[in-house]
Design an enzyme around this catalytic site. Structure first.
Site, mmCIF file in Angstrom:
data_model
loop_
_atom_site.group_PDB
_atom_site.id
_atom_site.type_symbol
_atom_site.label_atom_id
_atom_site.label_comp_id
_atom_site.label_asym_id
_atom_site.label_seq_id
_atom_site.Cartn_x
_atom_site.Cartn_y
_atom_site.Cartn_z
ATOM 1 C CG ASP A 10 -1.783 1.183 1.345
ATOM 2 O OD1 ASP A 10 -2.421 1.540 0.341
ATOM 3 O OD2 ASP A 10 -1.823 1.792 2.431
ATOM 4 C CG ASP A 12 -1.660 7.730 0.576
ATOM 5 O OD1 ASP A 12 -0.653 8.441 0.431
ATOM 6 O OD2 ASP A 12 -2.581 7.682 -0.259
#
EC number: 3.1.3.18
Length: 224
Positions: A10, A12
């Protein structure tokens, strides 16, 4: 080498602490529409499902605070202004989390394929990674508009398996939210949950990842 051939991440809350820039951009757009300014710790709870849902959550909060609502055209305009401000502030206040760059470089040197799977608008993914000098480490970048479905749907992980000719058990995913854990487990991939990211103020362990780490560099301990 372990069973894993590809490691997906991922963005953020996992690689980059982008909360300050996201909060700045929300509040800059809100100011144009005479909406209240949201504190960072509140904006944190809106992150993780893409820009449209972030704005929807922000507007629901603003309505609860002030009673003010926007019509459909105003909402579209607000989203455009948020997109403008975020495009101007992609890496103004954002920083890499500790040990991210060195760990990614180590993984690349060891021969792992690396990929980013984020719900962030696709157009912003590469510029953010480039700003921190890590874009060249990744073999695939998937953003919010790259595929018909986003996390928690497993489609991005299925896509990676198909593109690189891998079984799900050969893919390790690393994230910080329940959407990451659910996407990985549904796809049949092992997953690391990081405690320092954005998970709606809920401990990531409650989503039952295969490993829970406080430090990004700890990923290396399961790949030895």
């Amino acid at each position: 080498m372990t069973q894993f051939k590809l490691i997906g991440f991922d963005l953020d809350g996992t690689l980059v602490n982008s909360l300050p820039d996201l909060a700045l951009s929300v509040n800059s757009a809100f100011a144009e529409f005479d909406l209240p300014q949201a504190p960072e710790d509140l904006v944190l709870t809106w992150i993780g499902n893409g820009a449209d849902i972030l704005i929807a959550r922000a507007l629901a909060w603003a309505k609860a605070q002030t009673g003010k609502t926007l019509n459909d055209e105003q909402i579209k305009a607000l989203k455009r202004r948020f997109g403008f401000y975020y495009g101007e502030n992609l890496c103004n206040l954002s920083v890499l989390y500790p040990n991210v760059k060195s760990t990614l470089e180590t993984l690349k040197q060891k021969g792992y394929l690396l990929a980013v799977v984020t719900n962030k608008p696709t157009k912003h993914v590469q510029p953010v990674l480039q700003a921190f000098g890590i874009d060249h480490l990744f073999s695939e970048l998937l953003g919010g508009q790259s595929l018909p479905a986003i996390k928690p749907h497993p489609a991005p992980l299925y896509y990676l398996c198909g593109k690189f000719g891998l079984y799900p058990k050969q893919v390790l995913f690393v994230g910080d939210s329940k959407n990451d854990i659910l996407a990985a487990h549904t796809a049949g991939c092992a997953v690391v949950g990081l405690t320092y990211g954005y998970n709606y103020n809920i401990p990531i362990a409650e989503s039952k990842p295969d490993w829970v780490f406080d430090d990004f560099a700890q990923i290396l301990t399961i790949l030895e």
